[in-house]
Design a protein around this motif. Structure first.
Motif, short mmCIF file in Angstrom:
data_model
loop_
_atom_site.label_atom_id
_atom_site.label_comp_id
_atom_site.label_asym_id
_atom_site.label_seq_id
_atom_site.Cartn_x
_atom_site.Cartn_y
_atom_site.Cartn_z
N UNK A 124 34.16 35.62 36.06
CA UNK A 124 34.21 36.25 37.37
C UNK A 124 33.50 35.36 38.37
N UNK A 125 33.93 35.44 39.61
CA UNK A 125 33.27 34.69 40.68
C UNK A 125 33.60 35.31 42.02
N UNK A 126 32.65 35.19 42.94
CA UNK A 126 32.89 35.57 44.33
C UNK A 126 33.30 34.36 45.16
N UNK A 127 33.22 33.18 44.56
CA UNK A 127 33.55 31.95 45.28
C UNK A 127 35.04 31.68 45.08
N UNK A 128 35.84 32.15 45.99
CA UNK A 128 37.29 32.12 45.81
C UNK A 128 37.85 30.72 45.79
N UNK A 129 37.24 29.80 46.51
CA UNK A 129 37.73 28.42 46.51
C UNK A 129 37.56 27.80 45.12
N UNK A 130 36.47 28.12 44.45
CA UNK A 130 36.26 27.63 43.08
C UNK A 130 37.35 28.17 42.17
N UNK A 131 37.63 29.46 42.27
CA UNK A 131 38.68 30.06 41.44
C UNK A 131 40.03 29.43 41.72
N UNK A 132 40.34 29.22 42.98
CA UNK A 132 41.63 28.65 43.36
C UNK A 132 41.80 27.24 42.82
N UNK A 133 40.73 26.46 42.83
CA UNK A 133 40.80 25.06 42.41
C UNK A 133 40.70 24.90 40.89
N UNK A 134 39.97 25.80 40.24
CA UNK A 134 39.66 25.62 38.82
C UNK A 134 40.60 26.38 37.88
N UNK A 135 41.07 27.55 38.29
CA UNK A 135 41.77 28.45 37.37
C UNK A 135 43.28 28.22 37.38
N UNK A 136 43.88 28.30 36.20
CA UNK A 136 45.35 28.29 36.14
C UNK A 136 45.91 29.72 36.15
N UNK A 137 45.02 30.72 35.95
CA UNK A 137 45.42 32.12 36.06
C UNK A 137 44.36 32.89 36.84
N UNK A 138 44.84 33.89 37.58
CA UNK A 138 43.96 34.70 38.42
C UNK A 138 44.28 36.18 38.22
N UNK A 139 43.25 37.01 38.23
CA UNK A 139 43.43 38.45 38.27
C UNK A 139 42.56 39.02 39.37
N UNK A 140 43.09 39.94 40.13
CA UNK A 140 42.32 40.60 41.19
C UNK A 140 42.23 42.08 40.85
N UNK A 141 41.03 42.60 40.82
CA UNK A 141 40.80 43.99 40.49
C UNK A 141 40.23 44.72 41.70
N UNK A 142 40.74 45.92 41.93
CA UNK A 142 40.30 46.74 43.06
C UNK A 142 40.11 48.17 42.58
N UNK A 143 38.90 48.69 42.76
CA UNK A 143 38.60 50.08 42.38
C UNK A 143 39.02 50.37 40.94
N UNK A 144 38.78 49.40 40.06
CA UNK A 144 39.03 49.60 38.64
C UNK A 144 40.45 49.33 38.18
N UNK A 145 41.34 48.98 39.10
CA UNK A 145 42.74 48.74 38.74
C UNK A 145 43.14 47.30 39.09
N UNK A 146 43.92 46.71 38.20
CA UNK A 146 44.40 45.36 38.42
C UNK A 146 45.51 45.39 39.47
N UNK A 147 45.31 44.66 40.57
CA UNK A 147 46.30 44.69 41.65
C UNK A 147 47.06 43.37 41.76
N UNK A 148 46.63 42.34 41.05
CA UNK A 148 47.37 41.08 40.99
C UNK A 148 46.97 40.35 39.73
N UNK A 149 47.95 39.70 39.09
CA UNK A 149 47.67 38.94 37.87
C UNK A 149 48.80 37.94 37.66
N UNK A 150 48.42 36.72 37.28
CA UNK A 150 49.43 35.72 36.96
C UNK A 150 48.93 34.32 37.23
N UNK A 151 49.81 33.33 37.10
CA UNK A 151 49.44 31.95 37.43
C UNK A 151 48.92 31.87 38.86
N UNK A 152 47.92 31.05 39.07
CA UNK A 152 47.27 30.97 40.37
C UNK A 152 48.26 30.68 41.49
#
Length: 241
Positions: free
Chosen positions: A189-217
């Motif tokens: 997990x990270x709050x630094x979105x630029x790090x996630x965008x540059x480092x990760x090949x997959x991303x998941x976004x969770x809001x209020x306990x539910x996954x609202x986005x998931x897949x290749x970055x």
């Protein structure tokens, strides 16, 4: 490598911290888990690591259920919380050897790993000092080294870059990439979105306990920045993926 299947966790009062979460992380993936404070990130991470029980769904590490066989899962998993709780009365090297003993890592293997990562994170000269004398950043570095000694198949990190200076952050990113090239998977997990965008090949976004986005970055962010996508999703009441 990591399968989360219909995972839900409720606390007192019946409020669900995580609601019916399902996702799949494969060997070689660096997965970034993103959400606002209280979205359910740490609850999910602690459940994956086997330190938080849950009632619904299952979590499998390399095909092994964390509910049915937590010890086997923990043998191949490494977990670094956002605020590592170390034994301040020990020296750095004593702590690393203690962790090596827990994972039954041979003397030669642990010495090789400690030498490699302590040099890379520039803490080698401090391993003989008491942990009580360490700064927050040094404690974070020691925690990182301790969880790499047994060559985990799954590395789970909660805000791993907090407290690290820029050079140590870059070193950790390179270590993460190296682990994944060797077949491990990383969930962090990270709050630094630029790090996630540059480092990760997959991303998941969770809001209020539910996954609202998931897949290749690239698919999650499309032609926008990850920051723009994140802000749009968390500000939309009925976001879906």
């Amino acid at each position: 490598m990591l399968s989360i299947v219909n995972f839900s966790k409720s606390y007192k009062g019946g409020k669900k911290a995580v609601d019916n979460l399902s996702l799949e992380i494969n060997s070689g993936d660096i997965f970034g888990f993103i959400g606002h404070n209280g979205a359910g990130k740490t609850t999910t991470i602690r459940a994956i690591a086997g330190v938080l029980d849950f009632d619904e769904g299952d979590i499998l590490v390399d095909g092994i259920s964390i509910k049915k066989d937590p010890v086997e899962c923990k043998k191949i998993t490494a977990y670094i919380p956002d605020n590592p709780d170390l034994y301040d009365h020990l020296t750095g090297i004593a702590y690393l050897n203690f962790i090596g003993d827990i994972y039954a890592v041979s003397k030669s293997d642990r010495e090789q790993a400690i030498e490699k990562y302590a040099a890379a994170l520039e803490i080698k000269d401090n391993l003989g000092d008491s942990i009580s004398s360490y700064s927050h950043g040094m404690k974070q570095k020691l925690a990182i080294i301790s969880e790499l000694i047994h060559r985990p198949k799954l590395l789970v990190l909660d805000e791993p870059f907090v407290g690290l200076d820029p050079k140590a952050s870059l070193t950790l990113k390179n270590i993460m990439k190296e682990l994944c090239r060797s077949g491990s998977a990383i969930f962090f997990s990270t709050h630094v979105l630029l790090v996630a965008e540059q480092l990760c090949n997959k991303i998941g976004i969770i809001k209020d306990g539910r996954l609202v986005a998931f897949g290749p970055t690239k698919e999650v962010k499309g032609d926008s920045s990850l920051e723009d996508v994140f802000m749009e999703l968390i500000e939309t009441d009925n976001a879906a993926f």
